[in-house]
Design an enzyme around this catalytic site. Sequence first.
Site, PDB file in Angstrom:
ATOM      1  N   SER A  80       8.805 -20.715   9.659  1.00 54.58           N
ATOM      2  CA  SER A  80       9.944 -20.764   8.752  1.00 54.58           C
ATOM      3  C   SER A  80      11.239 -20.660   9.557  1.00 54.58           C
ATOM      4  O   SER A  80      11.355 -21.206  10.658  1.00 54.58           O
ATOM      5  CB  SER A  80       9.820 -19.633   7.726  1.00 54.58           C
ATOM      6  N   SER A  81      12.211 -19.941   9.047  1.00 60.24           N
ATOM      7  CA  SER A  81      13.488 -19.748   9.734  1.00 60.24           C
ATOM      8  C   SER A  81      14.208 -18.569   9.111  1.00 60.24           C
ATOM      9  O   SER A  81      14.084 -18.320   7.895  1.00 60.24           O
ATOM     10  CB  SER A  81      14.362 -20.997   9.600  1.00 60.24           C
ATOM     11  N   TYR A 108      18.490 -28.014   5.484  1.00 63.59           N
ATOM     12  CA  TYR A 108      17.425 -27.517   6.356  1.00 63.59           C
ATOM     13  C   TYR A 108      16.925 -26.161   5.868  1.00 63.59           C
ATOM     14  O   TYR A 108      15.714 -25.926   5.766  1.00 63.59           O
ATOM     15  CB  TYR A 108      17.941 -27.402   7.790  1.00 63.59           C
ATOM     16  N   LYS A 154      12.991 -24.684   4.421  1.00 59.08           N
ATOM     17  CA  LYS A 154      12.253 -23.517   4.886  1.00 59.08           C
ATOM     18  C   LYS A 154      12.049 -22.515   3.750  1.00 59.08           C
ATOM     19  O   LYS A 154      11.022 -21.820   3.699  1.00 59.08           O
ATOM     20  CB  LYS A 154      12.981 -22.864   6.058  1.00 59.08           C
TER      21      LYS A 154
END
Length: 274
Positions: A162-163, A177, A181
């Site tokens: 993920s982030s 973006y 995620k």
Amino acid sequence: MGALTEKTAEQTTDAALRAGASGGRLDGRTALVTGGSRGIGRGIAERLGRDGARVGVHYGSNEAAAKETVAAIERAGGSAFAIGAELGVPGDAAALWEAFDAHADGLDILVNNAGIGTSRPFADAEESEFDRLFAVNTKAPFFIARLGAERMRDGGRIINISSGLARAAVMPEILTYAMTKGALDVFTQNLSKVLGPRGITVNSVAPGIVDTDVNAAWLRGEENKEAWAGAAAISALGRVGTPQDIADAVAFLASEDGRWVTGHWLDATGGSLS
């Protein structure tokens, strides 16, 4: 305490590499790492290989990089193979698994790492870019996991990369973006309930800023010499993350030690969100 220097960070990483080697705990298991030829994906592939897994190193276009990752794993005494499949296009998951099946007869660990890392600001966003980001970062992992679950042995592991941006609006200029995620995290939580009866755990690992070739232009570029120090200052630990930092977190979840952790979002940002 001041931020660590770039040299100190690299020394810390070298120590982690030496201490992190725990070969054998994944003996007999087969793993697939998407986007495993470079950056975080390569770090994960090499770590799983050191732990004893046979690793499928997926690449989208850079076959040479994938072969080098395979060679690095083999030089360290591990076993690996490269498979190519473009993601974000119709039939991508099926093509990937067809290539995988030519090398292995089952799966124990799936790491959905491949992704596109940038997007335009909200005011400049285009529908084609939006669709492409979701196709690669969200749709591909969904169907790779769906078809992968048919091949995965009970007690397996799925780990989605993920982030930190999925939980904090610190870079709203790339919100598309971040959305991909966030969707991946919802998928992770729900899939853990779907596959839990088979003893399969499903978790997300969320990196922060990591020193990879993708980030090299702005982290190390001559035109922005302060970028490294600024990136290090974001972390509570005072340094920029390394692929090994993320790989070690993934290795924990992939191992028997992570058997009682599922549906979890693991913050691997070095305290960047605190």
